[in-house]
Scaffold this active site. Sequence first.
Site, mmCIF file in Angstrom:
data_model
loop_
_atom_site.group_PDB
_atom_site.id
_atom_site.type_symbol
_atom_site.label_atom_id
_atom_site.label_comp_id
_atom_site.label_asym_id
_atom_site.label_seq_id
_atom_site.Cartn_x
_atom_site.Cartn_y
_atom_site.Cartn_z
ATOM 1 N N LYS A 275 0.747 -1.463 0.254
ATOM 2 C CA LYS A 275 0.409 0.146 -0.049
ATOM 3 C C LYS A 275 0.988 1.488 -0.403
ATOM 4 O O LYS A 275 1.893 1.342 1.064
ATOM 5 C CB LYS A 275 -0.852 -0.020 1.176
ATOM 6 C CG LYS A 275 -1.651 1.437 1.100
ATOM 7 C CD LYS A 275 -2.417 1.380 2.531
ATOM 8 C CE LYS A 275 -3.737 2.252 2.851
ATOM 9 N NZ LYS A 275 -4.547 2.843 3.928
ATOM 10 N N ASP A 280 -2.936 10.205 3.703
ATOM 11 C CA ASP A 280 -4.157 9.904 3.942
ATOM 12 C C ASP A 280 -4.473 10.649 4.939
ATOM 13 O O ASP A 280 -4.656 10.636 6.078
ATOM 14 C CB ASP A 280 -4.059 8.081 4.519
ATOM 15 C CG ASP A 280 -6.130 7.840 4.075
ATOM 16 O OD1 ASP A 280 -6.409 8.586 4.163
ATOM 17 O OD2 ASP A 280 -5.709 6.799 5.395
ATOM 18 N N LYS A 287 -10.285 12.644 8.081
ATOM 19 C CA LYS A 287 -9.710 12.623 9.252
ATOM 20 C C LYS A 287 -9.883 14.082 10.230
ATOM 21 O O LYS A 287 -9.458 14.898 10.182
ATOM 22 C CB LYS A 287 -7.873 11.835 9.437
ATOM 23 C CG LYS A 287 -8.384 10.711 8.310
ATOM 24 C CD LYS A 287 -6.631 9.806 8.658
ATOM 25 C CE LYS A 287 -6.888 8.810 8.096
ATOM 26 N NZ LYS A 287 -7.356 7.850 8.498
ATOM 27 N N ASP A 298 1.428 5.895 5.487
ATOM 28 C CA ASP A 298 0.366 5.113 4.977
ATOM 29 C C ASP A 298 1.245 4.476 3.542
ATOM 30 O O ASP A 298 0.070 4.035 2.767
ATOM 31 C CB ASP A 298 -0.979 6.196 4.648
ATOM 32 C CG ASP A 298 -2.221 5.474 4.991
ATOM 33 O OD1 ASP A 298 -1.898 4.064 4.812
ATOM 34 O OD2 ASP A 298 -2.973 5.501 3.905
ATOM 35 N N ASP A 358 -11.874 6.940 3.342
ATOM 36 C CA ASP A 358 -10.852 7.453 4.105
ATOM 37 C C ASP A 358 -10.654 5.603 4.237
ATOM 38 O O ASP A 358 -9.547 5.282 4.628
ATOM 39 C CB ASP A 358 -11.840 7.431 5.580
ATOM 40 C CG ASP A 358 -10.297 7.588 6.435
ATOM 41 O OD1 ASP A 358 -8.848 7.379 5.527
ATOM 42 O OD2 ASP A 358 -10.040 7.662 7.847
ATOM 43 N N GLU A 360 -9.594 4.008 2.061
ATOM 44 C CA GLU A 360 -9.023 3.888 0.675
ATOM 45 C C GLU A 360 -8.007 3.382 0.821
ATOM 46 O O GLU A 360 -8.154 2.495 -1.151
ATOM 47 C CB GLU A 360 -8.430 5.321 0.233
ATOM 48 C CG GLU A 360 -7.173 6.005 0.648
ATOM 49 C CD GLU A 360 -6.787 5.555 2.136
ATOM 50 O OE1 GLU A 360 -8.107 5.816 3.321
ATOM 51 O OE2 GLU A 360 -5.434 5.029 2.677
ATOM 52 N N ARG A 362 -7.875 -0.188 0.707
ATOM 53 C CA ARG A 362 -8.337 -2.442 -0.087
ATOM 54 C C ARG A 362 -9.077 -1.501 -1.211
ATOM 55 O O ARG A 362 -8.615 -1.858 -1.939
ATOM 56 C CB ARG A 362 -9.803 -2.091 0.830
ATOM 57 C CG ARG A 362 -10.819 -0.931 0.359
ATOM 58 C CD ARG A 362 -11.977 -1.213 1.832
ATOM 59 N NE ARG A 362 -11.298 -1.088 3.441
ATOM 60 C CZ ARG A 362 -12.102 -1.719 4.359
ATOM 61 N NH1 ARG A 362 -12.906 -2.019 3.905
ATOM 62 N NH2 ARG A 362 -11.826 -0.980 6.078
HETATM 63 N N1 BES Z 1 -3.866 4.418 6.481
HETATM 64 C C1 BES Z 1 -5.788 3.888 7.592
HETATM 65 C C2 BES Z 1 -5.342 2.946 8.659
HETATM 66 C C3 BES Z 1 -4.501 3.341 9.645
HETATM 67 C C4 BES Z 1 -4.874 4.059 10.702
HETATM 68 C C5 BES Z 1 -3.061 3.457 9.005
HETATM 69 C C6 BES Z 1 -4.031 4.352 11.760
HETATM 70 C C7 BES Z 1 -1.948 3.503 10.824
HETATM 71 C C8 BES Z 1 -2.348 3.948 11.597
HETATM 72 C C9 BES Z 1 -7.121 3.793 6.372
HETATM 73 O O1 BES Z 1 -6.946 3.957 5.782
HETATM 74 C C10 BES Z 1 -8.565 4.128 7.133
HETATM 75 O O2 BES Z 1 -8.669 5.178 7.513
HETATM 76 N N2 BES Z 1 -8.900 3.272 7.638
HETATM 77 C C11 BES Z 1 -10.203 3.023 8.076
HETATM 78 C C12 BES Z 1 -11.004 2.482 7.802
HETATM 79 C C13 BES Z 1 -12.189 2.969 8.127
HETATM 80 C C14 BES Z 1 -12.962 4.201 7.333
HETATM 81 C C15 BES Z 1 -13.401 1.922 7.818
HETATM 82 C C16 BES Z 1 -9.999 3.363 9.936
HETATM 83 O O3 BES Z 1 -9.331 2.720 10.186
HETATM 84 O O4 BES Z 1 -10.521 3.681 10.563
HETATM 85 ZN ZN ZN Z 2 -4.936 4.546 4.642
HETATM 86 ZN ZN ZN Z 3 -7.999 6.079 5.270
#
Ligand code: BES
Ligand code: ZN
Ligand code: ZN
Length: 514
Positions: A275, A280, A287, A298, A358, A360, A362
Amino acid sequence: MRQANIILQTDDVLKNPKAEVLVLFHFESDSKKNDSYNKIDQKLGNRLSKKAERFGFKGEKNEIIVLHDVEASAGYDAVLLCGVGKRDKFIQNTFYEALVRSLGEISKMKFSSAAVAVLPEACDNPKMAGRLVTEAFYLSQYRFDKYKSAQAKKHDQHLEKLVVYEPQLTKNDLQAFSEGLAYGAIVSEGVMLTRDLVNEPAIYVTPEKLAEKAKQIAVQAKGAVSIKILGKGECERLGMGAYLSVAKGSDLEPQFIVLHYNGDKKKKKMCIIGKSITFDSGGLSLKTSKHMETMKLDMAGGAAVLGVFHVLSKTHPPIGEVYGILPACENMPSGKASRPGDIVSALNKKTIEILNTDAEGRLALADALSYAEKYIKPDYMINLATLTGAIMVALGPDIAGIFGNNDALAEEFFKKAQEEGEEAWIMPMHEGYKPKMKSSVADLKNVTGMGYGGAITAALFLSEFVEKTPWLHIDIAGSSYNEGESTPTRPKGGTGWGVRTVLSWLLSHDKKNL
Ligand code: BES
Ligand code: ZN
Ligand code: ZN
C-alpha cells in the site's frame, strides 16, 4: 548509512581489547558460565558473577547487567552481561534481540565502541550469525535526524565501532560468517531505506518520489531489476477505476509502479504488493487532525517493498522471479475528489460503492491485486498494508495481522516473522461477515458500517480481488510505525516492519540461501 566499522577478530576476548564495552551472553539456568564469561570473570576476580548474584541476574531473555570500571583488569571500560533465556527456547531472534538491546543500552551510556563475544549456539548457521550481528549493530543505531540542527543532535550518541569475536569457527565457517556480515549490512540498508521513506514528510515522499526511488533501485541492480511505471492514462485504459478514484482529489499524479527481479524462471514466481498512499487525509471523509498527524506513514507497505528490492538489487539471490507493485497516490479532499456514494469499477470489473473515502487503501489494493493476477500470474502473492486502525484494536500497536486464503502460506510466513523477531499473528477470515460488504447499488461497498471487526472485513474486501492465487494480506498499520518512545528493536517512527521477514520468506524457497 552512518559511517561505522565492524571488525572481525578471531582472537581471544582478552587479547588486546579494542573497544570500550564487551558484551557477553548467558543462558538462563546454566550453572556453568560460557568460555568468554568465564575468562573475563576470572580476570576480574569474580566481580562479574558476584554482581550477577547480588542483582539476582538469572539470564532471563534480555536481562542486562553492566559492570563498570574494569579497565585496569579486563582492558574494557565496562562489561555488559545479557541474558538469552532458556536453552530450549533459543531461536535465531533470541540472539539478534539480545544484541540489539545490548548495543542500544551501550549507546545510551554514551560509549562509542563495543565488542561482542558471539554465542557459539548462534553459530549453527554461521552465515546467519554473521547476518544478525551486522543487522543488530546497524539497526540499533538507526536515527532519523537529518532535519535536526547540529546543535540539537549534539547529545545523541552512536556506536562507531563493533569488534566481533567469533567463537572458534573452522575456516569454511569463518568464510560463511564473513559473508553473513556483508549480507547483513545490505539487509540493514534495506530496512533503513524503508524507515527513512516512512519518516520523511509527505511533501517529500510523493508518488513521483517513490517512482524515482524505484528507478534508482532498478539502475543499481545492473540489469537484474527492471521497472515499469503506469501513469494515469494507462491505468484508465486498463480499467483501474478503484485505484484512480483515490488519486482524484490530489494535485499529484498517481504512479503505478511495477518492479521485476529477473530471477530463475524455473523457480516460483512471487509478487509483493505494498500500500503506497503517500498521505492519507481521509479524502472528503476527512480524518480528525489527531488521526491525520501520522498519515505520512500510509506508504509503509510500499516502502517495505522498496527495502526488499534494494536487497535483491544488490545481492542477486538465486531465487525465482519477484515482482513488486506500488500503487502509489495521495488521498486528498478537493473539488475533484471522490464523494461518498460514488460508484467505481475495478480492473476485475467488480463495482464498488464508496461510502467512506477514508477506506481508500482497499480500493488502491483491489486494482493492484487484480493487476497481479491478470498480468503477472504469480505462484504466490503477499501484500503489506497499513490498512486499518482496527488491527491495533485487535492486536495492539506492535503486532501485524496475517490474513489470507491459504493456511499453509500463512503458517510459513508467521514462522519466518517469528524467526526475524517481527511480531505477527494469524487472523481469521470469517466468511460470515462477507454479506456485510454487499451494496444495494453495486457489487460491493467499501465499508460495512458494522463498527466491529474492521481489520477482518477489510481483509475480506481484498479477498474479492484474488481469484485463485495463494495470497496473504499483512495489516501493518500498527507494526510499521512506533508512535511511542524508541526501543532498540522499534525506533520511534518507521520501524521497517516486513523487510526482514519478506526477504527471509522469499529466500527460503531456495534452501541454498539463509
Ligand atoms: N490508513 C488508514 C489506516 C491506519 C490507521 C493506518 C491508523 C495507521 C494508523 C486507513 O486508510 C483508514 O483510514 N482506515 C479506516 C477504515 C474505516 C474508514 C473503515 C480506519 O481504520 O479507521
Ligand atoms: Zn490509508
Ligand atoms: Zn484512510
